[in-house]
Design a protein around this motif. Sequence first.
Motif, PDB file in Angstrom:
ATOM      1  N   UNK A 178     -68.342 -56.804 -11.908  1.00 55.20           N
ATOM      2  CA  UNK A 178     -67.522 -56.386 -13.049  1.00 55.20           C
ATOM      3  C   UNK A 178     -67.385 -54.867 -13.067  1.00 55.20           C
ATOM      4  N   UNK A 179     -66.350 -54.404 -13.731  1.00 59.23           N
ATOM      5  CA  UNK A 179     -66.164 -52.958 -13.869  1.00 59.23           C
ATOM      6  C   UNK A 179     -65.482 -52.666 -15.195  1.00 59.23           C
ATOM      7  N   UNK A 180     -65.649 -51.414 -15.629  1.00 54.35           N
ATOM      8  CA  UNK A 180     -64.826 -50.913 -16.741  1.00 54.35           C
ATOM      9  C   UNK A 180     -63.674 -50.161 -16.092  1.00 54.35           C
ATOM     10  N   UNK A 181     -62.472 -50.420 -16.542  1.00 57.98           N
ATOM     11  CA  UNK A 181     -61.330 -49.701 -15.977  1.00 57.98           C
ATOM     12  C   UNK A 181     -60.360 -49.267 -17.073  1.00 57.98           C
ATOM     13  N   UNK A 182     -59.750 -48.106 -16.893  1.00 58.68           N
ATOM     14  CA  UNK A 182     -58.603 -47.778 -17.741  1.00 58.68           C
ATOM     15  C   UNK A 182     -57.646 -48.946 -17.603  1.00 58.68           C
ATOM     16  N   UNK A 183     -56.941 -49.288 -18.664  1.00 57.95           N
ATOM     17  CA  UNK A 183     -55.965 -50.376 -18.574  1.00 57.95           C
ATOM     18  C   UNK A 183     -54.651 -49.889 -17.973  1.00 57.95           C
ATOM     19  N   UNK A 184     -53.762 -50.839 -17.771  1.00 57.90           N
ATOM     20  CA  UNK A 184     -52.456 -50.468 -17.213  1.00 57.90           C
ATOM     21  C   UNK A 184     -51.705 -49.595 -18.224  1.00 57.90           C
ATOM     22  N   UNK A 185     -51.821 -49.955 -19.522  1.00 56.08           N
ATOM     23  CA  UNK A 185     -51.121 -49.149 -20.539  1.00 56.08           C
ATOM     24  C   UNK A 185     -51.711 -47.742 -20.583  1.00 56.08           C
ATOM     25  N   UNK A 186     -53.017 -47.633 -20.393  1.00 55.70           N
ATOM     26  CA  UNK A 186     -53.663 -46.304 -20.381  1.00 55.70           C
ATOM     27  C   UNK A 186     -53.071 -45.471 -19.245  1.00 55.70           C
ATOM     28  N   UNK A 187     -53.015 -46.077 -18.076  1.00 53.13           N
ATOM     29  CA  UNK A 187     -52.506 -45.356 -16.892  1.00 53.13           C
ATOM     30  C   UNK A 187     -51.043 -44.971 -17.104  1.00 53.13           C
ATOM     31  N   UNK A 188     -50.275 -45.887 -17.653  1.00 53.18           N
ATOM     32  CA  UNK A 188     -48.833 -45.642 -17.815  1.00 53.18           C
ATOM     33  C   UNK A 188     -48.527 -44.564 -18.851  1.00 53.18           C
ATOM     34  N   UNK A 189     -49.512 -44.275 -19.718  1.00 54.62           N
ATOM     35  CA  UNK A 189     -49.297 -43.202 -20.710  1.00 54.62           C
ATOM     36  C   UNK A 189     -49.438 -41.820 -20.086  1.00 54.62           C
TER      37      UNK A 189
END
Length: 245
Positions: A178-189
Amino acid sequence: MNIIEVKDYAEMSQKAAEYIIEKVCKSPTLNMGLATGGTPIGTYENLIADFKKNSTSYRDVTTFNLDEYVGLSGDNENSYRYFMDDHFFNHIDIKKDNTNVPCGDGNDLEEECSRYEQLIAKHGGIDLQVLGIGSNGHIGFNEPGTSFNTKTHVIDLAPSTIKANARFFNRVEDVPTKAITMGIATIMKSKEILLLVSGASKKEAMSKLLTENVSESFPASVLKNHPCVTIIADKAAVSGLKIHS
Ligand code: PGA
């Protein structure tokens, strides 16, 4: 997407470093999103060499890493905190307090995800996000099928990601699941995105990125909806692909 094709890994690393250095010189308080993995190591080496030679300063830069394994503390040499310190932060003049990596070994992972997301927002968002791409199209650790609406979250790593990353561990069984990751919406901002791609193992992913429709089954395809993406890709990753329409 603006695509710059380069000869090889060395040229990709050099061009990416030049790109970043120009941004840091223009905006000394840049908020930078950073990536780990094999792809950006050469870029960090070039940034360190430039720091030693030209004293480009990171004193007022703030960084946010994309992701961290769940269960590894920052002093574990396979953690991404350790990776970043070792490959970059320990060799430049950045303030350690200004470097942020999700904490993967706390008691409350949900709380950590929301803290991290809020921290990015509190700093006014990411100005320049450096990204790699997984051979399955993941960005950060957002595996195929991840909703484009996700903020920072905990994810189960895909078997192909565990296999790909086993090269950094003694045994495949040691790779966290498992990992913690920035989400796609986070990256797209992020205001701007710099995607680095090298090697024949990424060619299929590049081909899909260039030819397929935007779909959650191929996370990197979302980048086509971002207004400011630059891709630096080497020949091995794009040879034979039609990169300009
Ligand atoms: P790599 O990983 O740079 O080690 O190929 C990239 C990624 O999985 O995003």
